[in-house]
Enzyme design. Structure first.
Site, short mmCIF file in Angstrom:
data_model
loop_
_atom_site.label_atom_id
_atom_site.label_comp_id
_atom_site.label_asym_id
_atom_site.label_seq_id
_atom_site.Cartn_x
_atom_site.Cartn_y
_atom_site.Cartn_z
N ASP A 10 -2.04 9.85 -10.16
CA ASP A 10 -1.86 8.79 -11.16
C ASP A 10 -0.39 8.57 -11.49
O ASP A 10 0.06 7.44 -11.72
CB ASP A 10 -2.64 9.13 -12.43
CG ASP A 10 -4.15 9.01 -12.25
OD1 ASP A 10 -4.57 8.45 -11.23
OD2 ASP A 10 -4.88 9.48 -13.14
N ASP A 65 0.85 -1.19 0.00
CA ASP A 65 0.00 0.00 0.00
C ASP A 65 0.89 1.24 0.00
O ASP A 65 1.86 1.33 0.76
CB ASP A 65 -0.91 0.01 1.23
CG ASP A 65 -1.90 1.16 1.20
OD1 ASP A 65 -2.95 1.01 0.57
OD2 ASP A 65 -1.61 2.21 1.82
N ILE A 66 0.57 2.21 -0.86
CA ILE A 66 1.33 3.46 -0.90
C ILE A 66 0.96 4.30 0.33
O ILE A 66 -0.22 4.58 0.57
CB ILE A 66 1.03 4.26 -2.18
CG1 ILE A 66 1.38 3.43 -3.41
CG2 ILE A 66 1.80 5.58 -2.19
CD1 ILE A 66 1.02 4.09 -4.72
N GLU A 116 -4.71 2.39 -4.33
CA GLU A 116 -3.26 2.49 -4.17
C GLU A 116 -2.65 1.19 -3.66
O GLU A 116 -1.53 1.18 -3.16
CB GLU A 116 -2.90 3.65 -3.23
CG GLU A 116 -3.35 3.47 -1.78
CD GLU A 116 -4.74 4.03 -1.51
OE1 GLU A 116 -4.99 4.40 -0.35
OE2 GLU A 116 -5.57 4.09 -2.45
N ASN A 175 -3.14 13.12 -3.82
CA ASN A 175 -4.33 13.54 -4.57
C ASN A 175 -4.87 14.87 -4.07
O ASN A 175 -5.22 15.76 -4.85
CB ASN A 175 -5.42 12.47 -4.47
CG ASN A 175 -5.17 11.30 -5.41
OD1 ASN A 175 -4.50 11.44 -6.43
ND2 ASN A 175 -5.70 10.14 -5.06
#
Length: 339
Positions: free
Chosen positions: A231, A214-215, A257, A222
């Site tokens: 993106d 997971d980022i 993500e 965002n």
């Protein structure tokens, strides 16, 4: 005759869908393909009326427009629609078999006729009967030759249609299993591969490990810079993960993500080592954006949960354990690996 009509109709639809989507600059995703397959098959009149209205008013088929068409007219039945392409393949193959059986029947009939004529020759036939036999044999030979030419033409047509269909099916299969943004395998592709690996483990005890990635703080990218930059961050992480694995390792975007990596033949200890290598690889670069690359995004980090297949596991339980470890990594401060 009925099979021939079905074949012609199916081939006609398949020849129209892809060119029309290309003309309108519509991405060939499974959802968009389903929309236009239904449109050209004219089996969904509400969808056809909606698209005809859009075309008449020269409305651009943006991502939002395509999604609206899918949600309003296709969503409930999309699996069946996509399976129609497989049905078209079966129709073509059945038509081929019918042609081959028809040829076999005709040659069998010719052989039986020759046997009958041979029997007549044993009975001291008159000149008139001999002449009749010769005329009949000549007619049947001409008929077989004619049917063989027709068969050759039919086979050539079928070969052409099958080649086109195979190409379109290959493209559709790739699209259906690929994440459009990152070009990685998508969630559907992962789920199929995970089932295969669990089955392989149950049969041969071949070990396999899973990384759930997971980022960290992705929402902040965002919110601060906009979804376009978000993106770009997703694409950067996807490329880093793909470059950091090798061989049979299977990288996929799971959603949002989150990413998953299946590692066939890799035990838990080696999977943890790889996870830490990937974590360091992702965080190594300071991201910048813009033509002059003056806008600093800073360091991107990931948290990773690791699990290996155990006896009694299915794809869901394996994923659940990796997800639990990912949660632990998040709770431990992020940018770390838990197993």
């Amino acid at each position: 005759m009925e099979n021939t009509k079905e074949l012609d109709h199916s081939a006609h639809i398949l020849r129209m869908v892809i060119p029309q989507m290309a003309k309108l600059h519509i991405p060939v995703t499974p959802e968009n393909y389903a929309i236009w397959y239904e449109y050209f098959s004219e089996s969904n009149l509400n969808l056809k009326r909606a698209i005809d209205g859009l075309l008449a008013n020269e409305v651009r088929f943006t991502k939002q427009v395509n999604q609206g068409l899918y949600n309003n007219f296709i969503q409930e039945q999309s699996p069946e629609i996509i399976q129609n392409v497989q049905i078209e393949t079966q129709i073509l193959i059945k038509s081929l078999f019918n042609k081959i059986h028809q040829l076999n029947d005709e040659t069998q009939g010719f052989a039986e006729s020759l046997e009958g004529y041979n029997q007549q020759l044993q009975d001291n036939p008159t000149v008139g009967v001999l002449n009749e036999i010769i005329v009949n044999i000549s007619s049947e030979v001409d008929l077989v030759i004619s049917h063989n030419e027709e068969m050759k033409s039919n086979l050539n047509t079928l070969d052409f249609e099958l080649s086109r269909l195979k190409e379109e099916m290959d493209n559709l299969s790739k699209v259906a299993m690929t994440d459009e943004l990152t070009s990685l395998n998508n969630r559907r592709a992962y789920e199929l591969f995970a089932v295969e690996q669990v089955a392989k483990f149950n049969q041969t005890q071949t070990v396999c490990s899973l990384l759930m990635i997971d980022i960290d703080l992705f929402k902040g990218f965002n919110d601060t810079y906009g979804h376009l930059i978000g993106d770009k961050v997703l694409a950067y992480v996807a490329l880093s993960l793909k470059q950091g694995v090798k061989g049979a390792d299977f990288v996929a975007r799971y959603g949002g993500e989150e990413f998953v990596i299946l590692l066939p033949g890799t035990d838990l200890q080696d999977a943890v080592t790889l996870a830490n290598n990937l974590r360091e690889l992702v965080s190594h670069k300071q991201l910048t954006v813009g033509k002059e690359k003056k806008q600093q995004l800073g360091k991107v980090t990931v948290s990773i949960g690791v699990a290996s297949i155990q006896t009694g596991d299915d794809a869901d339980t394996l994923l659940s354990r990796a997800d639990e470890k990912l949660y632990e990594a998040k709770q431990a401060g992020r940018d770390c690996v838990k197993s």
